[in-house]
Scaffold this motif. Structure first.
Motif, short mmCIF file in Angstrom:
data_model
loop_
_atom_site.label_atom_id
_atom_site.label_comp_id
_atom_site.label_asym_id
_atom_site.label_seq_id
_atom_site.Cartn_x
_atom_site.Cartn_y
_atom_site.Cartn_z
N SER A 262 45.82 41.77 45.97
CA SER A 262 44.84 41.27 47.13
C SER A 262 43.55 41.67 46.76
O SER A 262 42.48 40.64 47.04
CB SER A 262 45.24 41.87 48.60
OG SER A 262 46.37 41.48 48.82
N THR A 263 43.14 42.87 46.80
CA THR A 263 41.78 43.49 46.16
C THR A 263 41.25 42.57 45.23
O THR A 263 40.23 42.21 44.86
CB THR A 263 41.57 44.77 46.10
OG1 THR A 263 42.22 45.44 45.16
CG2 THR A 263 41.70 45.70 47.67
N SER A 264 42.18 42.47 44.05
CA SER A 264 41.51 41.69 42.91
C SER A 264 41.18 40.10 43.25
O SER A 264 40.37 39.55 42.65
CB SER A 264 42.62 41.65 41.72
OG SER A 264 43.84 40.65 41.91
N VAL A 265 41.91 39.54 44.37
CA VAL A 265 41.43 38.52 44.64
C VAL A 265 40.23 38.21 45.36
O VAL A 265 39.38 37.52 45.31
CB VAL A 265 42.64 37.58 45.34
CG1 VAL A 265 42.15 36.26 45.97
CG2 VAL A 265 43.78 37.44 44.50
N GLU A 266 39.93 39.30 46.38
CA GLU A 266 38.88 39.23 47.14
C GLU A 266 37.54 39.41 46.00
O GLU A 266 36.61 38.96 46.30
CB GLU A 266 38.89 40.62 47.96
CG GLU A 266 40.10 40.62 49.14
CD GLU A 266 39.73 39.83 50.14
OE1 GLU A 266 38.62 39.35 50.47
OE2 GLU A 266 40.62 39.43 51.12
N VAL A 267 37.94 40.44 45.14
CA VAL A 267 36.75 40.53 44.16
C VAL A 267 36.37 39.41 43.46
O VAL A 267 35.28 39.00 43.23
CB VAL A 267 37.35 41.71 42.96
CG1 VAL A 267 36.43 41.66 41.78
CG2 VAL A 267 37.17 43.13 43.85
N ALA A 268 37.47 38.33 43.18
CA ALA A 268 37.07 37.13 42.39
C ALA A 268 36.46 36.47 43.15
O ALA A 268 35.53 35.50 43.09
CB ALA A 268 38.67 36.50 41.85
N LEU A 269 36.85 36.37 44.40
CA LEU A 269 36.18 35.24 45.37
C LEU A 269 34.59 35.83 45.76
O LEU A 269 33.81 34.93 45.78
CB LEU A 269 36.74 35.43 47.01
CG LEU A 269 38.11 34.75 47.07
CD1 LEU A 269 38.65 34.99 48.38
CD2 LEU A 269 38.03 33.45 46.81
N ASP B 292 37.45 31.02 34.54
CA ASP B 292 36.26 31.79 34.40
C ASP B 292 36.63 33.28 35.13
O ASP B 292 35.78 34.08 34.82
CB ASP B 292 35.28 31.11 35.46
CG ASP B 292 34.84 29.83 34.94
OD1 ASP B 292 34.06 29.57 33.98
OD2 ASP B 292 35.70 28.71 35.56
N ILE B 293 37.59 33.31 35.89
CA ILE B 293 37.97 34.58 36.39
C ILE B 293 39.39 34.59 36.59
O ILE B 293 40.01 33.62 36.69
CB ILE B 293 37.40 34.66 38.03
CG1 ILE B 293 35.90 34.67 38.08
CG2 ILE B 293 37.85 36.08 38.38
CD1 ILE B 293 35.33 34.41 39.54
N ALA C 24 44.64 47.19 39.55
CA ALA C 24 44.21 45.65 39.60
C ALA C 24 43.02 45.58 38.73
O ALA C 24 42.13 46.63 38.58
CB ALA C 24 44.15 45.23 40.86
N ALA C 25 42.90 44.44 38.25
CA ALA C 25 41.69 44.15 37.38
C ALA C 25 41.37 42.50 37.56
O ALA C 25 42.33 41.92 37.75
CB ALA C 25 42.01 44.39 35.75
N THR C 26 40.17 42.34 37.85
CA THR C 26 39.32 41.20 38.02
C THR C 26 38.71 41.02 36.64
O THR C 26 37.62 41.56 36.35
CB THR C 26 38.71 40.94 38.96
OG1 THR C 26 39.65 41.28 40.12
CG2 THR C 26 38.38 39.65 39.35
N LEU C 27 38.96 40.05 35.79
CA LEU C 27 38.49 39.89 34.53
C LEU C 27 37.33 38.44 34.65
O LEU C 27 37.82 37.54 35.37
CB LEU C 27 39.13 39.58 33.36
CG LEU C 27 39.78 40.60 32.73
CD1 LEU C 27 40.93 41.29 33.56
CD2 LEU C 27 40.88 40.29 31.48
N CYS C 28 36.17 38.76 34.12
CA CYS C 28 35.34 37.25 34.22
C CYS C 28 34.71 37.17 33.00
O CYS C 28 34.50 38.07 31.92
CB CYS C 28 34.37 37.54 35.31
SG CYS C 28 33.01 38.77 34.97
N THR C 29 33.87 35.97 33.19
CA THR C 29 33.01 35.57 31.77
C THR C 29 31.93 36.39 31.82
O THR C 29 31.44 36.72 32.79
CB THR C 29 32.85 34.05 31.84
OG1 THR C 29 32.24 33.66 33.24
CG2 THR C 29 34.19 33.17 31.75
#
Ligand SMILES: *Cc1c(COP(=O)(O)O)cnc(C)c1O
Length: 421
Positions: free
Chosen positions: A106-113, A254-255, A270-275
């Motif tokens: 859930s937090t990885s998605v919040e981070v993505a948003l 992109d994420i 959790a990890a949120t990867l981005c460009t």
């Protein structure tokens, strides 16, 4: 009997039998307080990939525990987080260059948003709409819930959820409608991001769609400069047959959000990867452009060490072969239900197999779900149907015999449940 103060997730305590304690885990099994060995055919809510307590991961946790506890993740870094970020960017779809840590799907998605909104805010473009897919699930925090399907799960919280634009699920032969709708939303010029579970919509009922559709959505997102967020929290780490589901469409989001199988399921991380583009939009001498997000337990060193060990397991052990064997076992087992009037929608994506029991009243609250769950438990199996949707998502160490037992149980349990319908 004294009542436990524990409040369990997604559990109606008024209807549930007394909840058993698990005293240990081993491979594909949970061992309960009565000594029952229960085959964990749902991978403990989709987190356990290789099997419970994989020795290499257990050892890495033990070793990390000698050196670390939680360390503030601003001002300082540590080897497990650095090694993991190197490893993740090496195995993820090419072009994902930065890794932001948090502690749950859930937090990885919040981070993505927040990354997506922050990106457009920082480059001075007004974009604030989020596009999602019908039947999607992205977690249970307010932002993640807003992007997920609405229904009985979030009726009470609805007044606080933000509005999103929803694409119809791409039913077979109607994929174009989904693509057209996405393009229509994009034409407003206000869409910041599409958030989507690639190939399999898990909690929404193991609904599956093809890689071509995924690639089509990516192409439209690119054309309209809308960010593409792949929620691979469930689909990652081999579940759909490849390390990440996006690989099958040949796309780099992109994420990308990853959690569940990131540590092999041993510890929360959790990890949120981005460009580079998204990172760079936050890189400035102007402090207002900082990415304002943190979890207290961000990049917990012990959890990161478990994830580094997981990467080593993927590198050093024949995990891809195990995934492929499991895929083949499902593929050989499912045809027995094809011409069976009790079932419909027989489907598979990699290591995940699902089928719908034909009942008059479907949906998540269908009474058949809990009834089947009880019958499976009596047969030594942890299988938790989503309403009338029965699925198997076992850890990759499961044997052919164990899987065969699960399929036989589905056959038997379906008959018992339908007799009483
Ligand atoms: C489980 C799940 C989440 C939420 O993860 P938590 O760790 O339970 O917060 C988000 N997205 C998808 C696709 C999931 O399956």
């Amino acid at each position: 009997m004294t009542r436990s103060p524990v409040w369990h997730p997604f559990t109606q305590h008024a209807l549930e039998p007394p909840i058993k304690r698990v005293v240990s885990t081993e491979g594909a099994y949970l061992i309960d307080e009565d000594g029952n060995r229960i085959l964990d055919a749902t991978s403990s809510w989709w987190v356990i990939t290789h099997g419970h307590r994989h020795p290499a991961i257990v050892n890495a946790i033990r070793e990390a525990n000698e050196a670390y506890d939680q360390i503030i993740f601003a001002e300082f870094s540590h080897a497990p987080a650095e090694e993991l970020a190197e490893g993740l960017t090496a195995v993820a779809p090419p072009g994902l260059k930065h890794v932001f840590y948090s502690d749950s799907g859930s937090t990885s998605v919040e981070v993505a948003l927040k990354m997506a909104l922050g990106y457009f805010h920082n480059i001075g473009e007004r974009r604030d709409r989020i596009v999602v897919m019908e039947h999607g699930y992205h977690g249970d925090t307010i932002g993640a819930m807003s992007t997920g399907d609405r229904g009985v799960f979030n009726a009470a919280y609805e007044p606080l959820l933000f509005g999103v634009d929803r694409l119809p699920f791409p039913e077979t032969d109607r994929e174009q409608e989904t693509l057209d709708m996405f393009e229509l939303f994009c034409l407003s010029g206000r869409v910041a991001a599409l958030v989507i579970e690639p190939l399999v919509l898990g909690a929404g009922g193991m609904k599956m769609y093809g890689a071509g559709l995924l690639a089509g959505l990516k192409e439209i997102a690119e054309r309209y400069d809308c960010l593409f967020i792949a929620d691979e929290v469930m689909t990652g780490w081999g579940r759909t047959g490849t390390l990440f589901a996006c690989e099958q469409a040949g796309i780099t989001p992109d994420i990308l959000c990853t959690s569940k199988g990131l540590t092999g399921g041993a510890l929360p991380l959790a990890a949120t990867l981005c460009t580079g583009e998204i990172f760079d939009a936050h890189l400035s001498t102007d402090r207002r452009k900082t990415f304002f997000h943190s979890s207290s337990y961000a990049a917990n060193p012990i959890a990161c060490a478990a994830a580094v060990a997981n990467l080593e397991v993927w590198r050093g052990e024949p995990v891809a072969e195990r995934v492929h064997s499991l895929e083949t076992l499902h593929w050989q087992s499912l045809p027995r239900f094809e011409a069976d009037a009790r079932f419909t929608n027989i489907r598979q994506a990699g290591t995940i197999a699902a089928l719908d029991l034909v009942v008059p009243a479907g949906g998540y609250l269908a009474d058949v779900g809990p009834r089947m769950r009880k019958l499976f438990r009596e047969r030594g199996l942890l299988i938790r149907p989503l309403g009338n949707v029965i699925y198997l998502m076992p850890p990759y160490c499961v044997t052919a015999d164990e899987l065969c037992h699960a399929y036989d149980a589905i056959d038997e349990v379906a008959s018992i449940v339908l007799e009483r319908e």
